[in-house]
Design an enzyme around this catalytic site. Structure first.
Site, PDB file in Angstrom:
ATOM      1  N   GLY A   1       0.793  -1.226   0.000  1.00 34.50           N
ATOM      2  CA  GLY A   1       0.000   0.000   0.000  1.00 34.50           C
ATOM      3  C   GLY A   1       0.827   1.279   0.000  1.00 34.50           C
ATOM      4  O   GLY A   1       0.507   2.223  -0.719  1.00 34.50           O
ATOM      5  N   ASN A   2       1.922   1.298   0.783  1.00 31.71           N
ATOM      6  CA  ASN A   2       2.659   2.563   0.898  1.00 31.71           C
ATOM      7  C   ASN A   2       3.432   2.914  -0.374  1.00 31.71           C
ATOM      8  O   ASN A   2       3.904   4.021  -0.532  1.00 31.71           O
ATOM      9  CB  ASN A   2       3.589   2.554   2.118  1.00 31.71           C
ATOM     10  CG  ASN A   2       4.739   1.584   1.944  1.00 31.71           C
ATOM     11  OD1 ASN A   2       4.557   0.503   1.388  1.00 31.71           O
ATOM     12  ND2 ASN A   2       5.909   1.963   2.394  1.00 31.71           N
TER      13      ASN A   2
ATOM     14  N   LYS B   1      -2.239  -9.849  -2.713  1.00 31.76           N
ATOM     15  CA  LYS B   1      -1.147  -9.677  -3.678  1.00 31.76           C
ATOM     16  C   LYS B   1       0.122 -10.433  -3.265  1.00 31.76           C
ATOM     17  O   LYS B   1       0.934 -10.799  -4.122  1.00 31.76           O
ATOM     18  CB  LYS B   1      -0.825  -8.196  -3.888  1.00 31.76           C
ATOM     19  CG  LYS B   1      -0.302  -7.467  -2.666  1.00 31.76           C
ATOM     20  CD  LYS B   1       1.149  -7.153  -2.749  1.00 31.76           C
ATOM     21  CE  LYS B   1       1.725  -6.434  -1.565  1.00 31.76           C
ATOM     22  NZ  LYS B   1       1.151  -6.537  -0.242  1.00 31.76           N
TER      23      LYS B   1
ATOM     24  N   LYS C   1     -10.429  -9.988   3.924  1.00 29.96           N
ATOM     25  CA  LYS C   1      -9.470  -9.040   3.343  1.00 29.96           C
ATOM     26  C   LYS C   1      -9.975  -7.605   3.482  1.00 29.96           C
ATOM     27  O   LYS C   1     -11.019  -7.256   2.938  1.00 29.96           O
ATOM     28  CB  LYS C   1      -9.311  -9.399   1.854  1.00 29.96           C
ATOM     29  CG  LYS C   1      -8.545  -8.421   1.032  1.00 29.96           C
ATOM     30  CD  LYS C   1      -7.094  -8.786   0.978  1.00 29.96           C
ATOM     31  CE  LYS C   1      -6.287  -7.669   0.348  1.00 29.96           C
ATOM     32  NZ  LYS C   1      -4.933  -7.621   0.875  1.00 29.96           N
TER      33      LYS C   1
ATOM     34  N   LYS D   1       2.490 -12.180   4.020  1.00 29.14           N
ATOM     35  CA  LYS D   1       3.822 -11.945   3.448  1.00 29.14           C
ATOM     36  C   LYS D   1       4.762 -13.084   3.801  1.00 29.14           C
ATOM     37  O   LYS D   1       5.483 -13.609   2.953  1.00 29.14           O
ATOM     38  CB  LYS D   1       4.406 -10.614   3.940  1.00 29.14           C
ATOM     39  CG  LYS D   1       3.603  -9.416   3.486  1.00 29.14           C
ATOM     40  CD  LYS D   1       4.258  -8.127   3.936  1.00 29.14           C
ATOM     41  CE  LYS D   1       3.232  -7.021   4.031  1.00 29.14           C
ATOM     42  NZ  LYS D   1       2.268  -6.954   2.930  1.00 29.14           N
TER      43      LYS D   1
HETATM   44  P1  ADP Z   1       1.233  -3.736   2.645  1.00 27.23           P
HETATM   45  O1  ADP Z   1       0.301  -2.639   2.241  1.00 27.23           O
HETATM   46  O2  ADP Z   1       2.646  -3.502   2.205  1.00 27.23           O
HETATM   47  O3  ADP Z   1       0.717  -5.106   2.294  1.00 27.23           O
HETATM   48  P2  ADP Z   1       0.452  -4.154   5.421  1.00 27.23           P
HETATM   49  O4  ADP Z   1       0.056  -2.972   6.219  1.00 27.23           O
HETATM   50  O5  ADP Z   1      -0.600  -5.082   4.938  1.00 27.23           O
HETATM   51  O6  ADP Z   1       1.356  -3.616   4.238  1.00 27.23           O
HETATM   52  O7  ADP Z   1       1.526  -5.025   6.246  1.00 27.23           O
HETATM   53  C1  ADP Z   1       2.715  -4.451   6.743  1.00 27.23           C
HETATM   54  C2  ADP Z   1       2.523  -4.120   8.223  1.00 27.23           C
HETATM   55  O8  ADP Z   1       2.461  -5.311   8.997  1.00 27.23           O
HETATM   56  C3  ADP Z   1       3.656  -3.377   8.857  1.00 27.23           C
HETATM   57  O9  ADP Z   1       3.636  -2.008   8.564  1.00 27.23           O
HETATM   58  C4  ADP Z   1       3.423  -3.671  10.368  1.00 27.23           C
HETATM   59  O10 ADP Z   1       2.654  -2.636  10.942  1.00 27.23           O
HETATM   60  C5  ADP Z   1       2.586  -4.925  10.357  1.00 27.23           C
HETATM   61  N1  ADP Z   1       3.137  -6.087  11.095  1.00 27.23           N
HETATM   62  C6  ADP Z   1       2.359  -6.999  11.722  1.00 27.23           C
HETATM   63  N2  ADP Z   1       3.089  -7.942  12.304  1.00 27.23           N
HETATM   64  C7  ADP Z   1       4.402  -7.632  12.055  1.00 27.23           C
HETATM   65  C8  ADP Z   1       5.635  -8.249  12.405  1.00 27.23           C
HETATM   66  N3  ADP Z   1       5.678  -9.364  13.115  1.00 27.23           N
HETATM   67  N4  ADP Z   1       6.780  -7.674  11.971  1.00 27.23           N
HETATM   68  C9  ADP Z   1       6.743  -6.539  11.243  1.00 27.23           C
HETATM   69  N5  ADP Z   1       5.600  -5.902  10.872  1.00 27.23           N
HETATM   70  C10 ADP Z   1       4.428  -6.453  11.288  1.00 27.23           C
HETATM   71 MG    MG Z   2      -1.256  -5.848   2.912  1.00 26.62          MG
END
Ligand code: ADP
Ligand code: MG
Length: 315
Positions: A13-14, A214, A130, A276
């Site tokens: 997202g970012n 994704k 989701k 992820k």
């Molecule tokens: P994207 O849009 O890149 O898919 P998400 O917001 O869905 O990003 O996922 C990334 C986020 O997951 C990070 O910014 C963090 O806040 C969160 N997160 C949850 N658990 C963890 C973890 N164990 N280690 C690091 N980040 C984590």
């Molecule tokens: Mg995500």
């Protein structure tokens, strides 16, 4: 000459921002990170998410049909297709500009509208998970549930969001076309927003009301293209255990068994870090010399050089 390392990048997202003008700015930084990797001698294929964008398009189309009774509601699959095209447009444009800025004039950039076959019996259709669209307060969420029949859920302490079904990707319908473009040296954007979910009905592909993750589709794409790396670029530089707690520990490196252990101990939040790590493990395990990397968008180059990020490997 040594064979180029093939990398599938999954943009979070970012990398795209939350609004139209934000996206146009964000893709400039994203394009720099991607072209950095190309200049390091890598062959790059780009996949991306669409959470905020598909939510925004869905809301806009719903408003249209409320205003004009002759406009039937737009299926979620079509909203995903719209998000692929509009995100692809911004990314394609920014990548072309960045390539030109660095004197690379011989690399065409193309976005492939991509359909992904899902299993109509996937249990995900029975339990939406989701999050899409913008964050809402508890009151706004309640109103959306009552007015539009949306399923709303609290998202990682950040507020309420609409949740939709997120089935697992089974097959990339346009993989042949994607492969041809990649093999001919083009910079390809594919499987945007997790791909357009479709189910097979004879020769017809029917759009499904869902948004595919994704991260999972990027794993499938990386396997299908026999990539060397799956790089998931997100908002954190590394994956942590005990994330957000006093004993938080950032991980540089883990094998698949260790990653699975952390998964079972609940270290990774569902809907954000969990998919992820799951996608990273699936790719690393799928073949020899396949490595996954999770890191910050701006650190993509340092990540591929082994300087940062969390690496996930087979053994
Ligand atoms: P994207 O849009 O890149 O898919 P998400 O917001 O869905 O990003 O996922 C990334 C986020 O997951 C990070 O910014 C963090 O806040 C969160 N997160 C949850 N658990 C963890 C973890 N164990 N280690 C690091 N980040 C984590
Ligand atoms: Mg995500």
């Amino acid at each position: 000459m040594e064979k180029k390392k093939r990398i599938v990048i999954a943009l979070g997202g970012n990398a795209l921002g939350n609004t139209l003008p934000e996206q146009m700015q964000a893709v400039k930084i994203t394009a720099r990170a991607i072209v950095d990797l190309i200049q390091e001698g890598c062959e790059v294929v780009v996949a991306h998410g669409n959470g905020p964008q598909v939510g925004m398009i869905n809301n806009a189309m719903a408003a249209l049909s409320r205003e004009n009774p002759n406009q039937p509601n737009t299926p979620l699959s079509v909203c995903v297709a719209m998000s692929q095209a509009y995100i692809g447009y911004d990314l394609q444009n920014a990548l072309r500009e960045e390539l030109y800025n660095r004197g690379i004039f011989d690399m065409p950039v193309a976005t492939m509208i991509t359909q992904i076959r899902v299993d109509p019996e996937d249990p995900a259709f029975q339990s939406p998970s989701k999050p899409i669209g913008h964050f809402m307060t508890a009151e706004q969420a309640k109103e959306a549930e009552e007015k539009y029949g949306y399923v709303m859920k609290e998202d990682a302490g950040r507020g309420y969001r609409r949740v939709v079904a997120s089935p697992k990707p089974v097959e990339i319908i346009e993989i042949g076309a994607i492969r041809s473009l990649v093999e001919s040296g083009q910079l390809v954007i594919a499987c945007g927003g997790g791909g357009i979910p479709v189910t097979l009905q004879g020769n017809h592909l029917k759009g499904a009301s869902a948004v595919i993750d994704k991260d999972f589709v990027s794993n499938l794409l990386a396997q299908e293209l026999d990539a060397d790396f799956l790089i998931i670029l997100t908002a954190v530089e590394k994956v942590a255990v005990n994330f957000g707690k006093p004993d938080e520990k950032w991980i540089d490196d883990m094998n698949c068994d260790k990653a699975r252990q952390y998964i079972s101990e609940g270290h990774f939040a569902p809907g954000s870090m969990l998919p992820k790590v799951e996608a990273a493990v699936a790719f690393a395990e799928s073949g020899e010399n396949r490595t996954s990397l999770i890191t910050l968008l701006e650190k993509a180059k340092d990540g591929i050089l082994g300087k940062t990020g969390t690496r996930i490997h087979q053994a």
